[in-house]
Motif scaffolding. Structure first.
Motif, PDB file in Angstrom:
ATOM      1  N   UNK A 197     -32.854 -69.151 -41.173  1.00 24.68           N
ATOM      2  CA  UNK A 197     -32.321 -69.870 -42.617  1.00 24.68           C
ATOM      3  C   UNK A 197     -32.452 -71.377 -42.712  1.00 24.68           C
ATOM      4  N   UNK A 198     -33.226 -71.966 -41.671  1.00 26.42           N
ATOM      5  CA  UNK A 198     -33.606 -73.357 -41.683  1.00 26.42           C
ATOM      6  C   UNK A 198     -33.910 -73.885 -43.013  1.00 26.42           C
ATOM      7  N   UNK A 199     -34.621 -73.323 -43.784  1.00 26.89           N
ATOM      8  CA  UNK A 199     -35.267 -73.599 -44.946  1.00 26.89           C
ATOM      9  C   UNK A 199     -34.612 -73.217 -46.335  1.00 26.89           C
ATOM     10  N   UNK A 200     -33.277 -72.627 -46.091  1.00 30.54           N
ATOM     11  CA  UNK A 200     -32.599 -72.094 -47.449  1.00 30.54           C
ATOM     12  C   UNK A 200     -32.401 -73.064 -48.058  1.00 30.54           C
ATOM     13  N   UNK A 201     -32.356 -73.047 -49.519  1.00 37.13           N
ATOM     14  CA  UNK A 201     -32.056 -74.461 -50.268  1.00 37.13           C
ATOM     15  C   UNK A 201     -30.508 -74.786 -50.256  1.00 37.13           C
ATOM     16  N   UNK A 207     -18.988 -76.197 -37.806  1.00 40.89           N
ATOM     17  CA  UNK A 207     -18.161 -77.236 -37.310  1.00 40.89           C
ATOM     18  C   UNK A 207     -18.374 -78.387 -38.115  1.00 40.89           C
ATOM     19  N   UNK A 208     -18.434 -78.397 -39.482  1.00 44.86           N
ATOM     20  CA  UNK A 208     -18.157 -79.415 -40.368  1.00 44.86           C
ATOM     21  C   UNK A 208     -19.715 -80.486 -40.231  1.00 44.86           C
ATOM     22  N   UNK A 209     -20.832 -79.644 -39.763  1.00 43.65           N
ATOM     23  CA  UNK A 209     -21.901 -80.279 -39.603  1.00 43.65           C
ATOM     24  C   UNK A 209     -23.027 -79.418 -40.324  1.00 43.65           C
ATOM     25  N   UNK A 210     -24.139 -79.884 -41.202  1.00 41.20           N
ATOM     26  CA  UNK A 210     -25.167 -79.140 -41.553  1.00 41.20           C
ATOM     27  C   UNK A 210     -26.157 -78.792 -40.385  1.00 41.20           C
ATOM     28  N   UNK A 211     -26.252 -77.355 -40.331  1.00 47.12           N
ATOM     29  CA  UNK A 211     -27.396 -77.031 -39.226  1.00 47.12           C
ATOM     30  C   UNK A 211     -28.648 -76.585 -39.797  1.00 47.12           C
ATOM     31  N   UNK A 274     -56.461 -64.498 -31.483  1.00 48.66           N
ATOM     32  CA  UNK A 274     -56.204 -63.289 -32.135  1.00 48.66           C
ATOM     33  C   UNK A 274     -54.697 -63.081 -32.264  1.00 48.66           C
ATOM     34  N   UNK A 275     -54.002 -64.020 -31.606  1.00 44.14           N
ATOM     35  CA  UNK A 275     -52.554 -64.024 -31.968  1.00 44.14           C
ATOM     36  C   UNK A 275     -52.148 -65.073 -33.059  1.00 44.14           C
ATOM     37  N   UNK A 276     -51.655 -64.399 -34.298  1.00 44.86           N
ATOM     38  CA  UNK A 276     -51.327 -65.340 -35.148  1.00 44.86           C
ATOM     39  C   UNK A 276     -50.346 -66.004 -34.987  1.00 44.86           C
ATOM     40  N   UNK A 277     -50.382 -67.263 -35.649  1.00 50.46           N
ATOM     41  CA  UNK A 277     -48.919 -68.187 -35.295  1.00 50.46           C
ATOM     42  C   UNK A 277     -48.456 -68.823 -36.861  1.00 50.46           C
ATOM     43  N   UNK A 278     -49.061 -68.063 -37.987  1.00 53.49           N
ATOM     44  CA  UNK A 278     -48.517 -68.359 -39.417  1.00 53.49           C
ATOM     45  C   UNK A 278     -47.170 -67.683 -39.545  1.00 53.49           C
ATOM     46  N   UNK A 279     -46.078 -68.409 -40.071  1.00 55.41           N
ATOM     47  CA  UNK A 279     -44.577 -67.953 -40.174  1.00 55.41           C
ATOM     48  C   UNK A 279     -44.858 -67.520 -41.686  1.00 55.41           C
ATOM     49  N   UNK A 280     -44.302 -66.075 -41.640  1.00 52.47           N
ATOM     50  CA  UNK A 280     -44.366 -65.616 -42.933  1.00 52.47           C
ATOM     51  C   UNK A 280     -42.647 -65.557 -43.378  1.00 52.47           C
ATOM     52  N   UNK A 281     -42.315 -66.172 -44.755  1.00 55.31           N
ATOM     53  CA  UNK A 281     -41.173 -66.393 -45.237  1.00 55.31           C
ATOM     54  C   UNK A 281     -41.085 -65.666 -46.524  1.00 55.31           C
ATOM     55  N   UNK A 282     -39.814 -65.095 -47.036  1.00 58.60           N
ATOM     56  CA  UNK A 282     -39.675 -64.467 -48.406  1.00 58.60           C
ATOM     57  C   UNK A 282     -38.414 -65.340 -49.063  1.00 58.60           C
ATOM     58  N   UNK A 283     -38.804 -65.990 -50.129  1.00 60.71           N
ATOM     59  CA  UNK A 283     -37.887 -66.791 -50.707  1.00 60.71           C
ATOM     60  C   UNK A 283     -37.189 -67.690 -49.694  1.00 60.71           C
ATOM     61  N   UNK A 284     -37.895 -68.553 -48.963  1.00 64.59           N
ATOM     62  CA  UNK A 284     -37.367 -69.460 -48.001  1.00 64.59           C
ATOM     63  C   UNK A 284     -36.865 -68.650 -46.835  1.00 64.59           C
ATOM     64  N   UNK A 285     -36.790 -67.754 -46.775  1.00 65.25           N
ATOM     65  CA  UNK A 285     -36.005 -66.679 -45.661  1.00 65.25           C
ATOM     66  C   UNK A 285     -36.945 -66.472 -44.661  1.00 65.25           C
ATOM     67  N   UNK A 286     -37.067 -66.788 -43.349  1.00 67.28           N
ATOM     68  CA  UNK A 286     -37.958 -66.255 -42.234  1.00 67.28           C
ATOM     69  C   UNK A 286     -37.838 -64.775 -42.140  1.00 67.28           C
ATOM     70  N   UNK A 287     -39.180 -64.445 -42.227  1.00 69.11           N
ATOM     71  CA  UNK A 287     -39.181 -62.735 -41.880  1.00 69.11           C
ATOM     72  C   UNK A 287     -40.031 -62.813 -40.602  1.00 69.11           C
ATOM     73  N   UNK A 288     -40.997 -63.190 -40.366  1.00 64.65           N
ATOM     74  CA  UNK A 288     -41.708 -63.018 -39.161  1.00 64.65           C
ATOM     75  C   UNK A 288     -42.966 -63.997 -38.868  1.00 64.65           C
TER      76      UNK A 288
END
Length: 309
Positions: A197-201, A207-211, A274-288
């Protein structure tokens, strides 16, 4: 051929519900991503209703709060979004796989530029993979609405009653199972939020801190970004790596609707291309980041982000 009989297949909810709880997702940790996604949707829906002129005054700054109570063994996710009435709880919570997203988007088509994540109505039930009891306290934005409390112990039975909640929004409280106590550790929650959820809008607080970082660089126009912006983002995604050779910023709506940033890294002899390192998101939610079935082989050496609704 003679038709002897026609009818409807009977499904016993007391048998299917345990299957949903145990087999909905492979990883139990996904529950947090799903509940936070629901909170983001509630906030986005509130914005759409506000843009439609159905709310008087300021709706305030959006935020999601995560609260841990180790003594009570509870984990709570709260938002100041649109909230629900008793009828909406009955409709969207009590009916498995009934999503409010499509119906809501149809009603507010003119304001539908706000992204709604959920579409299938199953994500909420992932909470039962880790919780022995799930409770909802919610108050709708609608004038004169009454706060509602919903509770379920994982069986098909539920209780619906009045709630003492006084602020618009929703709180989902999970009483964790004994074998799932790891999710009562702040460090574990921080790790999951950063992963999924790091890139959710919406700012997510613990604990009162934006994480969460809550700013997706790929959603911005390339005209508004500098070279250092791209390099800083790359370092954030892939720490301790050499700087990339170049990058491509994607914003396309045909033939596929997607955004992203792809980096061309400096390849070393010992790198497995052969091992992919592209991160797949759906509406800014990490999928895989295991995208071999999605990414063509010739793009496997690349790194970066692809986001598609």
């Amino acid at each position: 051929m003679t038709v002897l009989e026609q009818g409807t297949i009977t499904i016993h909810t007391e048998n299917i519900f345990p299957i949903i709880k145990k087999s909905l997702y492979t990883d139990h940790e996904i529950f947090l991503r799903e509940l936070i996604s629901n909170s983001v949707d509630a906030i986005q829906k509130l914005k759409m209703v506000s843009y439609a002129g159905e709310i008087d005054g300021d709706v305030g700054d959006p935020e999601i709060k995560i609260t841990i109570d180790k003594d009570k063994k509870t984990l709570s996710i709260s938002d100041n979004g649109i909230g629900m009435t008793a009828d909406e709880v009955k409709k969207y919570i009590n009916q498995v796989a009934f999503s409010s997203a499509e119906e809501f988007i149809q009603q507010y088509q003119k304001e539908a530029d706000q992204q709604i994540i959920g579409h299938f109505g199953l994500g909420f039930y992932s909470a039962f993979m880790v919780a022995q009891k799930v409770e909802i306290d919610t108050l709708s934005y609608q004038s004169g609405a009454s706060a509602v409390h919903w509770a379920c112990d994982g069986s098909p039975a539920f209780e619906l009653s009045d709630s003492e909640r006084t602020e618009r929004g929703t709180t989902v409280t999970l009483t964790m199972q004994e074998e799932e106590q790891e999710y009562l550790e702040p460090s574990r929650i921080r790790q999951l939020v950063k992963s999924y959820c790091d890139f959710m809008a919406v700012p997510i607080k613990l604990e009162d801190e934006v994480i969460n970082k809550h700013e997706a660089l790929w959603k911005k126009s390339s005209r508004d970004l500098t070279k250092e912006d791209y390099l800083e983002f790359y370092r954030y995604l892939y720490p301790f790596q050499d700087e990339p050779l170049l990058w491509v910023h994607l914003n396309t709506d045909y033939p596929f609707l997607l955004d992203g940033i792809l980096y061309f890294p400096k390849l070393k002899p010992d790198v497995d291309v052969t091992k992919g390192q592209i991160k797949l998101f759906c509406n800014q939610v990490f999928v895989s980041d295991n995208c071999e079935e999605v990414i063509p082989n010739f793009l496997m050496p690349l790194r970066g982000v692809i986001d598609s609704p």
